[in-house]
Motif scaffolding. Structure first.
Motif, PDB file in Angstrom:
ATOM      1  N   MET A   1       0.831  -1.192   0.000  1.00 23.71           N
ATOM      2  CA  MET A   1       0.000   0.000   0.000  1.00 23.71           C
ATOM      3  C   MET A   1       0.873   1.251   0.000  1.00 23.71           C
ATOM      4  SD  MET A   1      -3.094  -1.077  -0.281  1.00 23.71           S
ATOM      5  CE  MET A   1      -4.092   0.337   0.086  1.00 23.71           C
ATOM      6  N   ARG A   2       2.046   1.152   0.630  1.00 20.15           N
ATOM      7  CA  ARG A   2       2.976   2.284   0.635  1.00 20.15           C
ATOM      8  C   ARG A   2       3.416   2.616  -0.789  1.00 20.15           C
ATOM      9  NH1 ARG A   2       8.170   2.155   0.150  1.00 20.15           N
ATOM     10  NH2 ARG A   2       8.295  -0.042   0.623  1.00 20.15           N
ATOM     11  N   LEU A   3       3.738   1.597  -1.582  1.00 14.67           N
ATOM     12  CA  LEU A   3       4.128   1.838  -2.975  1.00 14.67           C
ATOM     13  C   LEU A   3       2.960   2.425  -3.767  1.00 14.67           C
ATOM     14  CD1 LEU A   3       6.222  -1.365  -3.739  1.00 14.67           C
ATOM     15  CD2 LEU A   3       7.078   0.968  -3.451  1.00 14.67           C
ATOM     16  N   LEU A   4       1.787   1.890  -3.578  1.00 14.93           N
ATOM     17  CA  LEU A   4       0.603   2.396  -4.275  1.00 14.93           C
ATOM     18  C   LEU A   4       0.366   3.867  -3.948  1.00 14.93           C
ATOM     19  CD1 LEU A   4      -1.716   1.429  -6.125  1.00 14.93           C
ATOM     20  CD2 LEU A   4      -3.011   0.970  -4.067  1.00 14.93           C
ATOM     21  N   ALA A   5       0.574   4.231  -2.693  1.00 11.51           N
ATOM     22  CA  ALA A   5       0.373   5.619  -2.277  1.00 11.51           C
ATOM     23  C   ALA A   5       1.425   6.552  -2.854  1.00 11.51           C
ATOM     24  CB  ALA A   5       0.377   5.714  -0.748  1.00 11.51           C
ATOM     25  N   SER A   6       2.535   6.013  -3.342  1.00 15.49           N
ATOM     26  CA  SER A   6       3.616   6.858  -3.855  1.00 15.49           C
ATOM     27  C   SER A   6       3.401   7.330  -5.287  1.00 15.49           C
ATOM     28  CB  SER A   6       4.960   6.125  -3.745  1.00 15.49           C
ATOM     29  OG  SER A   6       5.062   5.098  -4.720  1.00 15.49           O
ATOM     30  N   VAL A   7       2.382   6.810  -5.960  1.00 13.60           N
ATOM     31  CA  VAL A   7       2.054   7.255  -7.319  1.00 13.60           C
ATOM     32  C   VAL A   7       0.613   7.751  -7.335  1.00 13.60           C
ATOM     33  CG1 VAL A   7       3.715   5.740  -8.477  1.00 13.60           C
ATOM     34  CG2 VAL A   7       1.386   4.935  -8.080  1.00 13.60           C
ATOM     35  N   GLY A   8       0.277   8.544  -8.330  1.00 16.69           N
ATOM     36  CA  GLY A   8      -1.034   9.165  -8.349  1.00 16.69           C
ATOM     37  C   GLY A   8      -2.028   8.598  -9.338  1.00 16.69           C
ATOM     38  N   TYR A   9      -1.659   7.560 -10.067  1.00 11.39           N
ATOM     39  CA  TYR A   9      -2.578   7.022 -11.061  1.00 11.39           C
ATOM     40  C   TYR A   9      -2.373   5.515 -11.193  1.00 11.39           C
ATOM     41  CZ  TYR A   9       1.559   7.008 -13.940  1.00 11.39           C
ATOM     42  OH  TYR A   9       2.828   6.790 -14.382  1.00 11.39           O
ATOM     43  N   GLY A  10      -3.365   4.867 -11.768  1.00 14.67           N
ATOM     44  CA  GLY A  10      -3.306   3.433 -12.003  1.00 14.67           C
ATOM     45  C   GLY A  10      -4.453   3.032 -12.907  1.00 14.67           C
ATOM     46  N   ARG A  11      -4.839   1.757 -12.837  1.00 13.21           N
ATOM     47  CA  ARG A  11      -5.899   1.241 -13.681  1.00 13.21           C
ATOM     48  C   ARG A  11      -6.874   0.434 -12.828  1.00 13.21           C
ATOM     49  NH1 ARG A  11      -1.748   2.463 -15.288  1.00 13.21           N
ATOM     50  NH2 ARG A  11      -0.153   0.966 -14.901  1.00 13.21           N
ATOM     51  N   VAL A  12      -8.158   0.731 -12.974  1.00 13.61           N
ATOM     52  CA  VAL A  12      -9.181  -0.023 -12.263  1.00 13.61           C
ATOM     53  C   VAL A  12      -9.743  -1.063 -13.234  1.00 13.61           C
ATOM     54  CG1 VAL A  12     -11.088   1.603 -12.771  1.00 13.61           C
ATOM     55  CG2 VAL A  12     -11.201   0.107 -10.764  1.00 13.61           C
ATOM     56  N   VAL A  13      -9.914  -2.282 -12.723  1.00 17.33           N
ATOM     57  CA  VAL A  13     -10.438  -3.399 -13.514  1.00 17.33           C
ATOM     58  C   VAL A  13     -11.782  -3.785 -12.905  1.00 17.33           C
ATOM     59  CG1 VAL A  13     -10.022  -5.747 -14.342  1.00 17.33           C
ATOM     60  CG2 VAL A  13      -8.080  -4.201 -13.925  1.00 17.33           C
ATOM     61  N   PHE A  14     -12.817  -3.794 -13.749  1.00 18.75           N
ATOM     62  CA  PHE A  14     -14.159  -4.107 -13.280  1.00 18.75           C
ATOM     63  C   PHE A  14     -14.887  -4.876 -14.369  1.00 18.75           C
ATOM     64  CE2 PHE A  14     -14.151  -0.099 -15.454  1.00 18.75           C
ATOM     65  CZ  PHE A  14     -15.336  -0.055 -16.173  1.00 18.75           C
ATOM     66  N   THR A  15     -16.089  -5.349 -14.066  1.00 20.92           N
ATOM     67  CA  THR A  15     -16.879  -6.098 -15.033  1.00 20.92           C
ATOM     68  C   THR A  15     -17.895  -5.177 -15.691  1.00 20.92           C
ATOM     69  OG1 THR A  15     -16.631  -8.095 -13.729  1.00 20.92           O
ATOM     70  CG2 THR A  15     -18.388  -8.086 -15.356  1.00 20.92           C
ATOM     71  N   GLN A  16     -17.887  -5.182 -17.024  1.00 26.81           N
ATOM     72  CA  GLN A  16     -18.845  -4.393 -17.797  1.00 26.81           C
ATOM     73  C   GLN A  16     -19.480  -5.317 -18.826  1.00 26.81           C
ATOM     74  OE1 GLN A  16     -17.146  -1.024 -19.817  1.00 26.81           O
ATOM     75  NE2 GLN A  16     -19.097  -0.374 -20.668  1.00 26.81           N
ATOM     76  N   ASP A  17     -20.782  -5.490 -18.746  1.00 25.01           N
ATOM     77  CA  ASP A  17     -21.500  -6.387 -19.657  1.00 25.01           C
ATOM     78  C   ASP A  17     -20.890  -7.782 -19.656  1.00 25.01           C
ATOM     79  OD1 ASP A  17     -23.191  -4.257 -20.370  1.00 25.01           O
ATOM     80  OD2 ASP A  17     -21.822  -3.628 -21.967  1.00 25.01           O
ATOM     81  N   ALA A  18     -20.586  -8.288 -18.468  1.00 24.20           N
ATOM     82  CA  ALA A  18     -20.044  -9.630 -18.231  1.00 24.20           C
ATOM     83  C   ALA A  18     -18.633  -9.839 -18.772  1.00 24.20           C
ATOM     84  CB  ALA A  18     -20.985 -10.696 -18.801  1.00 24.20           C
ATOM     85  N   LEU A  19     -17.945  -8.764 -19.120  1.00 24.40           N
ATOM     86  CA  LEU A  19     -16.571  -8.854 -19.606  1.00 24.40           C
ATOM     87  C   LEU A  19     -15.671  -7.937 -18.787  1.00 24.40           C
ATOM     88  CD1 LEU A  19     -17.317  -8.729 -23.429  1.00 24.40           C
ATOM     89  CD2 LEU A  19     -16.628 -10.739 -22.113  1.00 24.40           C
ATOM     90  N   PRO A  20     -14.372  -8.244 -18.722  1.00 25.35           N
ATOM     91  CA  PRO A  20     -13.466  -7.349 -17.997  1.00 25.35           C
ATOM     92  C   PRO A  20     -13.282  -6.028 -18.724  1.00 25.35           C
ATOM     93  CG  PRO A  20     -12.269  -9.229 -18.905  1.00 25.35           C
ATOM     94  CD  PRO A  20     -13.703  -9.420 -19.234  1.00 25.35           C
ATOM     95  N   GLY A  32      -6.147   3.244   4.542  1.00 25.49           N
ATOM     96  CA  GLY A  32      -6.120   1.873   4.063  1.00 25.49           C
ATOM     97  C   GLY A  32      -7.007   1.589   2.871  1.00 25.49           C
ATOM     98  N   GLN A  33      -7.688   2.601   2.350  1.00 27.35           N
ATOM     99  CA  GLN A  33      -8.548   2.434   1.181  1.00 27.35           C
ATOM    100  C   GLN A  33      -7.936   3.128  -0.026  1.00 27.35           C
ATOM    101  OE1 GLN A  33     -12.187   4.243   2.768  1.00 27.35           O
ATOM    102  NE2 GLN A  33     -13.149   2.223   2.641  1.00 27.35           N
ATOM    103  N   VAL A  34      -8.256   2.616  -1.214  1.00 26.98           N
ATOM    104  CA  VAL A  34      -7.908   3.292  -2.459  1.00 26.98           C
ATOM    105  C   VAL A  34      -9.124   4.120  -2.850  1.00 26.98           C
ATOM    106  CG1 VAL A  34      -7.210   3.018  -4.859  1.00 26.98           C
ATOM    107  CG2 VAL A  34      -6.414   1.379  -3.140  1.00 26.98           C
ATOM    108  N   ILE A  35      -8.931   5.422  -3.015  1.00 17.35           N
ATOM    109  CA  ILE A  35     -10.026   6.353  -3.297  1.00 17.35           C
ATOM    110  C   ILE A  35      -9.926   6.824  -4.742  1.00 17.35           C
ATOM    111  CG2 ILE A  35     -11.130   8.525  -2.638  1.00 17.35           C
ATOM    112  CD1 ILE A  35     -11.118   6.354  -0.409  1.00 17.35           C
ATOM    113  N   LEU A  36     -11.057   6.770  -5.470  1.00 15.69           N
ATOM    114  CA  LEU A  36     -11.143   7.192  -6.866  1.00 15.69           C
ATOM    115  C   LEU A  36     -12.311   8.154  -7.020  1.00 15.69           C
ATOM    116  CD1 LEU A  36     -11.088   3.591  -8.399  1.00 15.69           C
ATOM    117  CD2 LEU A  36      -9.119   5.026  -7.908  1.00 15.69           C
TER     118      LEU A  36
END
Length: 127
Positions: A1-20, A32-36
């Motif tokens: 989580m420390r590494l994640l907090a050190s950068v300001g962007y990334g990629r969210v992966v979710f399901t859309q119409d039953a596909l990634p 302790g949460q990732v906020i978008l």
């Protein structure tokens, strides 16, 4: 989580119409949460709202890679995403997390990490 907090962007992966589906977004790590931030009309927001109890399993990936030196790291967080509705928290995150795109971002989503994995690449080898 420390590494994640050190950068300001990334990629969210979710399901859309039953596909990634994958979307680049900026983020912050808080309590302790990732906020978008996103739009209520965005496919990611719709996916979160459509989950059981307004929560859905997502993955979030961020990295810091140096292709010349062949070093870096990548972190993946998997957990439940929920829409934040508390007005005080929403206002706080609206101040702390500015969107990169010139659009109204009227929805704040928190990812509660259940699984955190990662890889560190040192001297061109995965460790």
């Amino acid at each position: 989580m420390r590494l994640l907090a050190s950068v300001g962007y990334g990629r969210v992966v979710f399901t859309q119409d039953a596909l990634p589906a994958i979307r680049p977004v900026n983020h912050l790590v808080d309590a302790g949460q990732v906020i978008l931030r996103t739009r209520v009309t965005a496919p990611f927001s719709a996916a979160v709202r459509s989950g059981a109890n307004s929560a859905v399993v997502v993955a979030y990936e961020a990295d810091d890679l140096d292709p010349k030196r062949r070093t870096g790291w990548s972190v993946v967080v998997t957990g439940l995403a929920t829409t934040i509705s508390d007005p005080d928290r929403v206002a706080r995150y609206e101040q702390l997390l500015q969107p990169w795109v010139n659009m109204t971002m009227d929805t704040v989503i928190a990812i509660d990490p259940e699984i955190v994995t990662g890889i560190r690449i040192v001297n061109g080898t995965g460790c």
